[in-house]
Design a protein around this motif. Structure first.
Motif, PDB file in Angstrom:
ATOM      1  N   ASN A 132      53.592   9.206   1.667  1.00 35.79           N
ATOM      2  CA  ASN A 132      53.563   9.425   3.074  1.00 35.79           C
ATOM      3  C   ASN A 132      52.161   9.249   3.674  1.00 35.79           C
ATOM      4  O   ASN A 132      51.192   9.407   2.957  1.00 35.79           O
ATOM      5  CB  ASN A 132      53.892  11.072   3.422  1.00 35.79           C
ATOM      6  CG  ASN A 132      53.762  11.170   4.928  1.00 35.79           C
ATOM      7  OD1 ASN A 132      54.147  10.504   5.643  1.00 35.79           O
ATOM      8  ND2 ASN A 132      53.435  12.553   5.061  1.00 35.79           N
ATOM      9  N   ILE A 133      52.288   8.464   4.996  1.00 37.14           N
ATOM     10  CA  ILE A 133      50.957   8.381   5.515  1.00 37.14           C
ATOM     11  C   ILE A 133      50.944   9.152   6.853  1.00 37.14           C
ATOM     12  O   ILE A 133      51.757   8.940   7.702  1.00 37.14           O
ATOM     13  CB  ILE A 133      50.808   6.721   6.041  1.00 37.14           C
ATOM     14  CG1 ILE A 133      50.820   5.985   4.450  1.00 37.14           C
ATOM     15  CG2 ILE A 133      49.426   6.696   6.651  1.00 37.14           C
ATOM     16  CD1 ILE A 133      50.659   4.468   4.678  1.00 37.14           C
ATOM     17  N   GLU A 134      49.710   9.866   7.145  1.00 42.76           N
ATOM     18  CA  GLU A 134      49.867  10.789   8.474  1.00 42.76           C
ATOM     19  C   GLU A 134      48.599   9.951   9.235  1.00 42.76           C
ATOM     20  O   GLU A 134      47.614   9.957   8.870  1.00 42.76           O
ATOM     21  CB  GLU A 134      49.421  12.045   7.879  1.00 42.76           C
ATOM     22  CG  GLU A 134      49.388  13.301   9.145  1.00 42.76           C
ATOM     23  CD  GLU A 134      49.266  14.450   8.787  1.00 42.76           C
ATOM     24  OE1 GLU A 134      48.999  15.176   9.763  1.00 42.76           O
ATOM     25  OE2 GLU A 134      49.448  14.908   7.636  1.00 42.76           O
ATOM     26  N   VAL A 135      48.866   9.962  10.503  1.00 41.56           N
ATOM     27  CA  VAL A 135      47.937   9.281  11.362  1.00 41.56           C
ATOM     28  C   VAL A 135      47.487  10.385  12.391  1.00 41.56           C
ATOM     29  O   VAL A 135      48.140  11.014  13.082  1.00 41.56           O
ATOM     30  CB  VAL A 135      48.588   8.151  12.167  1.00 41.56           C
ATOM     31  CG1 VAL A 135      47.374   7.588  13.173  1.00 41.56           C
ATOM     32  CG2 VAL A 135      48.883   7.092  11.341  1.00 41.56           C
ATOM     33  N   ARG A 136      46.213  10.953  12.547  1.00 41.54           N
ATOM     34  CA  ARG A 136      45.750  11.791  13.333  1.00 41.54           C
ATOM     35  C   ARG A 136      44.530  11.184  14.420  1.00 41.54           C
ATOM     36  O   ARG A 136      43.779  10.375  13.845  1.00 41.54           O
ATOM     37  CB  ARG A 136      44.948  12.803  12.482  1.00 41.54           C
ATOM     38  CG  ARG A 136      45.912  13.601  11.514  1.00 41.54           C
ATOM     39  CD  ARG A 136      45.342  14.864  10.634  1.00 41.54           C
ATOM     40  NE  ARG A 136      46.063  15.367   9.798  1.00 41.54           N
ATOM     41  CZ  ARG A 136      45.551  16.133   8.983  1.00 41.54           C
ATOM     42  NH1 ARG A 136      44.105  16.671   8.839  1.00 41.54           N
ATOM     43  NH2 ARG A 136      46.441  16.799   7.978  1.00 41.54           N
ATOM     44  N   GLY A 137      44.379  11.893  15.596  1.00 40.09           N
ATOM     45  CA  GLY A 137      43.278  11.657  16.439  1.00 40.09           C
ATOM     46  C   GLY A 137      43.676  10.412  17.262  1.00 40.09           C
ATOM     47  O   GLY A 137      42.733  10.229  18.183  1.00 40.09           O
ATOM     48  N   ASN A 138      44.837   9.656  17.044  1.00 40.55           N
ATOM     49  CA  ASN A 138      44.969   8.581  17.969  1.00 40.55           C
ATOM     50  C   ASN A 138      45.437   8.751  19.421  1.00 40.55           C
ATOM     51  O   ASN A 138      46.315   9.839  19.482  1.00 40.55           O
ATOM     52  CB  ASN A 138      45.783   7.536  17.402  1.00 40.55           C
ATOM     53  CG  ASN A 138      47.410   8.321  17.150  1.00 40.55           C
ATOM     54  OD1 ASN A 138      47.379   9.327  16.272  1.00 40.55           O
ATOM     55  ND2 ASN A 138      48.322   7.601  17.385  1.00 40.55           N
ATOM     56  N   VAL A 139      45.019   8.591  20.419  1.00 44.67           N
ATOM     57  CA  VAL A 139      45.600   8.750  21.673  1.00 44.67           C
ATOM     58  C   VAL A 139      45.853   7.701  22.513  1.00 44.67           C
ATOM     59  O   VAL A 139      46.948   7.390  22.916  1.00 44.67           O
ATOM     60  CB  VAL A 139      44.301   9.482  22.511  1.00 44.67           C
ATOM     61  CG1 VAL A 139      44.759   9.723  23.857  1.00 44.67           C
ATOM     62  CG2 VAL A 139      43.979  10.921  21.648  1.00 44.67           C
ATOM     63  N   LYS A 140      44.919   6.731  22.490  1.00 45.68           N
ATOM     64  CA  LYS A 140      45.434   5.469  23.251  1.00 45.68           C
ATOM     65  C   LYS A 140      45.929   4.347  22.364  1.00 45.68           C
ATOM     66  O   LYS A 140      46.911   3.623  22.731  1.00 45.68           O
ATOM     67  CB  LYS A 140      44.084   4.684  23.600  1.00 45.68           C
ATOM     68  CG  LYS A 140      43.416   5.489  24.698  1.00 45.68           C
ATOM     69  CD  LYS A 140      41.945   4.836  25.516  1.00 45.68           C
ATOM     70  CE  LYS A 140      41.486   5.795  26.343  1.00 45.68           C
ATOM     71  NZ  LYS A 140      40.070   5.147  26.843  1.00 45.68           N
ATOM     72  N   LEU A 141      45.472   4.482  21.149  1.00 42.19           N
ATOM     73  CA  LEU A 141      46.336   3.590  19.901  1.00 42.19           C
ATOM     74  C   LEU A 141      47.520   4.115  19.502  1.00 42.19           C
ATOM     75  O   LEU A 141      47.547   5.392  19.351  1.00 42.19           O
ATOM     76  CB  LEU A 141      45.365   3.603  19.067  1.00 42.19           C
ATOM     77  CG  LEU A 141      44.256   2.568  18.968  1.00 42.19           C
ATOM     78  CD1 LEU A 141      43.173   2.774  17.828  1.00 42.19           C
ATOM     79  CD2 LEU A 141      44.258   1.114  19.225  1.00 42.19           C
ATOM     80  N   THR A 142      48.508   3.510  19.494  1.00 42.10           N
ATOM     81  CA  THR A 142      49.941   4.173  18.909  1.00 42.10           C
ATOM     82  C   THR A 142      49.767   4.371  17.389  1.00 42.10           C
ATOM     83  O   THR A 142      49.078   3.496  16.733  1.00 42.10           O
ATOM     84  CB  THR A 142      51.014   3.191  19.453  1.00 42.10           C
ATOM     85  OG1 THR A 142      50.983   1.807  18.736  1.00 42.10           O
ATOM     86  CG2 THR A 142      50.970   2.910  20.909  1.00 42.10           C
ATOM     87  N   GLU A 143      50.658   5.138  17.132  1.00 44.86           N
ATOM     88  CA  GLU A 143      50.754   5.453  15.349  1.00 44.86           C
ATOM     89  C   GLU A 143      51.381   3.820  14.813  1.00 44.86           C
ATOM     90  O   GLU A 143      50.988   3.777  13.780  1.00 44.86           O
ATOM     91  CB  GLU A 143      51.664   6.463  15.163  1.00 44.86           C
ATOM     92  CG  GLU A 143      51.851   6.832  13.840  1.00 44.86           C
ATOM     93  CD  GLU A 143      52.683   8.179  13.440  1.00 44.86           C
ATOM     94  OE1 GLU A 143      53.075   8.206  12.512  1.00 44.86           O
ATOM     95  OE2 GLU A 143      52.608   9.055  14.448  1.00 44.86           O
ATOM     96  N   ASP A 144      52.078   3.259  15.507  1.00 46.18           N
ATOM     97  CA  ASP A 144      52.533   2.099  14.989  1.00 46.18           C
ATOM     98  C   ASP A 144      51.632   0.895  14.734  1.00 46.18           C
ATOM     99  O   ASP A 144      51.554   0.109  13.824  1.00 46.18           O
ATOM    100  CB  ASP A 144      53.811   1.342  15.854  1.00 46.18           C
ATOM    101  CG  ASP A 144      55.123   2.243  15.727  1.00 46.18           C
ATOM    102  OD1 ASP A 144      55.129   2.967  14.816  1.00 46.18           O
ATOM    103  OD2 ASP A 144      55.848   2.021  16.892  1.00 46.18           O
ATOM    104  N   GLN A 145      50.441   1.034  15.640  1.00 46.53           N
ATOM    105  CA  GLN A 145      49.475  -0.029  15.538  1.00 46.53           C
ATOM    106  C   GLN A 145      48.585   0.433  14.459  1.00 46.53           C
ATOM    107  O   GLN A 145      48.367  -0.540  13.700  1.00 46.53           O
ATOM    108  CB  GLN A 145      48.627   0.289  17.021  1.00 46.53           C
ATOM    109  CG  GLN A 145      49.096  -0.610  18.136  1.00 46.53           C
ATOM    110  CD  GLN A 145      48.340  -0.630  19.369  1.00 46.53           C
ATOM    111  OE1 GLN A 145      48.079   0.473  19.675  1.00 46.53           O
ATOM    112  NE2 GLN A 145      47.861  -1.591  19.941  1.00 46.53           N
ATOM    113  N   VAL A 146      48.248   1.727  14.094  1.00 49.26           N
ATOM    114  CA  VAL A 146      47.429   2.264  13.095  1.00 49.26           C
ATOM    115  C   VAL A 146      48.282   1.884  11.743  1.00 49.26           C
ATOM    116  O   VAL A 146      47.617   1.419  10.986  1.00 49.26           O
ATOM    117  CB  VAL A 146      47.277   3.509  13.237  1.00 49.26           C
ATOM    118  CG1 VAL A 146      46.314   4.118  12.106  1.00 49.26           C
ATOM    119  CG2 VAL A 146      46.368   3.839  14.563  1.00 49.26           C
TER     120      VAL A 146
END
Length: 397
Positions: free
Chosen positions: A111-125
């Motif tokens: 699993n990969i969890e993305v945190r702290g992104n607001v302007k960047l989408t999770e898909d981009q990260v």
């Protein structure tokens, strides 16, 4: 290594001595250098003791001298475990395969969890991480060093100032810190702040514009509170009026509260189901069949296999299905009145806004009829009473 651990590796047996001179046997064996322990008499009158496997074979000459016979009652230690494993090769192979699978599963990124992104989408990260070799079902040992990976992700993600990569067991956490760009103030047209409802002003704070009413002033709906026109008649100019105005507003509610309410209760009957969990999938292993409840509520509790700081993507889930039923509860007139007023208060606050406060309530009329309590209630609420009114619209009117 402790003596107990050494004995387990060598293997020990518990024996009972039958016939002959049992006490002489023990004395001669000890004198001959054999290590006997836990020497005791059993309830059936037999002498019992423990000794290692090697000493057991050294016991034979003393058995002949004393005319005793030996009977093994218990075996423990590595040699006997290996013998069992030899007999049960399939079982032993299954154990080895199980631990091999556990090791393999724990070496994957699940699993990969993305945190702290607001302007960047999770898909981009996630896409940027995938291009650097970080994605679900990737082997942990093939991942780039966290510091190097962080720098590469910063270069690939525009608008990010720092990216942290942390691995916790089979999960990887990507923490994104984005650069802050001051937002440009929106261009507003000049406006007044006017009353949204009939009220009595309790507080007025003007940040921009000219206040035209005072505290304790009664105002009508759409009356100007803070004017967007400032200055004298010759040197007047228009601005965007800003500020806050609070006032007392009155709401009249007609309430019909039933004297009989339906409530949900648990009957005590329940059924438990167990599931084996692998990743995001659950396989039911027990509790098959319909529960037979006309109404029910399910509660789930999941447990994952964990070792130290590692949480493996396998575990079990318990689902408890509890039978429920609806029961009628009779209320007194006072209880029905309180319940009705409480519901009306919730509706008032929902309509008046999150910062509204109910200052007073007055029951204007009350009667009980046809299984209900009927009331007319007046609520006094302190709330924000401002709304915007563009000067263009005012001039057009």
């Amino acid at each position: 290594m402790s003596g107990q651990g050494a004995n387990w590796i060598k293997g020990t047996v518990t024996v009972q001595i039958r016939g002959g001179q049992a006490e002489q046997l023990v004395n001669r064996a000890l004198a001959g250098g054999l290590q006997l322990s836990s020497i005791r008499w059993t309830s059936s009158g037999l002498l019992e003791f423990e000794l290692s496997v090697s000493d057991f074979f050294g016991l034979r000459p003393y058995l002949k001298e004393t005319g005793c016979r030996v009977h093994v009652t218990k075996r423990k230690g590595l040699p006997f475990l290996l013998v069992k494993a030899e007999r049960r090769k399939l079982f032993a192979g299954g154990i080895v395969l199980f631990f091999a699978i556990i090791f393999m599963l724990s070496s994957l990124v699940w699993n990969i969890e993305v945190r702290g992104n607001v302007k960047l989408t999770e898909d981009q990260v996630r896409q940027a991480a995938k291009e650097e070799g970080l994605y679900p079902m990737q082997w942990s040992f093939r991942l780039t060093d966290a510091d190097v990976l962080s720098k590469q992700l910063v270069r690939k993600l525009p608008g990010s100032t720092w990216v942290g990569v942390e691995k916790k067991g089979t999960k990887v956490i990507i923490q994104v810190v984005e650069s802050t760009i001051p937002e440009q103030a929106s261009l507003n047209t000049p406006r007044h702040l006017v009353a949204a409802a009939d009220a009595v002003v309790t507080e007025i704070i003007a940040e921009a514009g000219r206040p035209v009413v005072r505290k304790n002033t009664r105002v009508k709906k759409d009356q100007i509170l803070i004017s967007g026109t400032i200055g004298g008649e010759e040197n007047s100019r228009t601005v965007v009026a800003k500020g806050s105005v609070r006032g007392l507003v009155w709401y009249e509610y007609e309430i019909a509260s039933p004297l009989v309410q339906q409530i949900k209760v648990y009957t005590g009957e329940k059924k438990t189901k167990w599931f084996a969990v692998i990743g995001s999938r659950a396989l039911q292993v027990s509790g098959y069949g319909k529960d037979g409840y006309s109404a029910s509520e399910a509660i789930r509790h999941e447990e994952k296999v964990a070792w130290r700081n590692w949480t493996l993507p396998i575990g079990r889930m318990k689902e408890t299905v509890m039978e429920t039923r609806m029961e009628n509860r009779e209320l007194t007139e006072e209880e029905a009145k309180s319940a009705g007023i409480l519901q009306a208060k919730a509706n008032v606050l929902l309509k008046a806004g999150s910062d509204a406060v109910i200052r007073d309530e007055i029951v204007l009329h009350e009667k009980a009829d046809n299984g209900k309590v009927y009331m007319k209630v007046l609520f006094e609420v302190e709330q924000s009473i401002v709304k915007e009114m563009p000067l263009v619209q005012m001039q057009g009117e």
